[in-house]
Design an enzyme around this catalytic site. Structure first.
Site, mmCIF file in Angstrom:
data_model
loop_
_atom_site.group_PDB
_atom_site.id
_atom_site.type_symbol
_atom_site.label_atom_id
_atom_site.label_comp_id
_atom_site.label_asym_id
_atom_site.label_seq_id
_atom_site.Cartn_x
_atom_site.Cartn_y
_atom_site.Cartn_z
ATOM 1 N N ARG A 53 0.903 -1.280 -0.018
ATOM 2 C CA ARG A 53 0.091 0.050 -0.091
ATOM 3 C C ARG A 53 0.964 1.199 -0.083
ATOM 4 O O ARG A 53 0.552 2.183 -0.770
ATOM 5 C CB ARG A 53 -1.207 -0.011 1.250
ATOM 6 C CG ARG A 53 -2.008 -0.989 1.085
ATOM 7 C CD ARG A 53 -3.225 -1.070 2.282
ATOM 8 N NE ARG A 53 -2.114 -1.358 3.560
ATOM 9 C CZ ARG A 53 -2.577 -0.973 4.824
ATOM 10 N NH1 ARG A 53 -3.791 -0.278 4.802
ATOM 11 N NH2 ARG A 53 -1.858 -1.140 5.684
ATOM 12 N N ASN A 105 -6.341 -2.863 2.178
ATOM 13 C CA ASN A 105 -6.168 -4.234 2.277
ATOM 14 C C ASN A 105 -7.547 -4.764 2.708
ATOM 15 O O ASN A 105 -8.245 -4.218 3.376
ATOM 16 C CB ASN A 105 -5.379 -4.854 3.564
ATOM 17 C CG ASN A 105 -3.904 -4.429 3.384
ATOM 18 O OD1 ASN A 105 -3.407 -4.499 2.265
ATOM 19 N ND2 ASN A 105 -3.116 -4.542 4.447
#
EC number: 3.6.1.7
Length: 89
Positions: free
Chosen positions: A18, A36
């Site tokens: 990320r 996520n």
């Protein structure tokens, strides 16, 4: 301008995916989110066509050095005028 919804599967959680996705998004002036979700990473990305293609290619190649993308899906969405920056959720 295009908007895409991308689901990335593989070794993409717990490896800085990320963070690196956000870094790549800023490089290409892409707005959206990365998050996520269960066993995949969910990305909403919006930008001009060329920049968005470059961003998606970089993410699919493996956004972080420790990641390994096994599969992904890309869905075309309508432009979201509320997206102003790229956020990690």
């Amino acid at each position: 301008m295009q908007c895409k919804h991308v689901k990335v599967f593989g070794m993409v959680q717990g490896v800085g995916f990320r963070y690196y996705t956000q870094k790549i998004a800023r490089k290409y002036n892409i707005v959206g989110t990365v998050e996520n979700i269960d066993d995949y990473v969910d990305i909403y990305a919006q930008g001009n066509e060329k920049a968005l293609t470059s961003f998606l290619n970089a993410v699919i190649d493996g956004a972080s050095p420790a990641s390994h993308v096994e599969d992904y899906t890309i869905e075309e969405l309508n432009i979201d005028e509320t997206l102003k920056d790229f956020k990690t959720i």
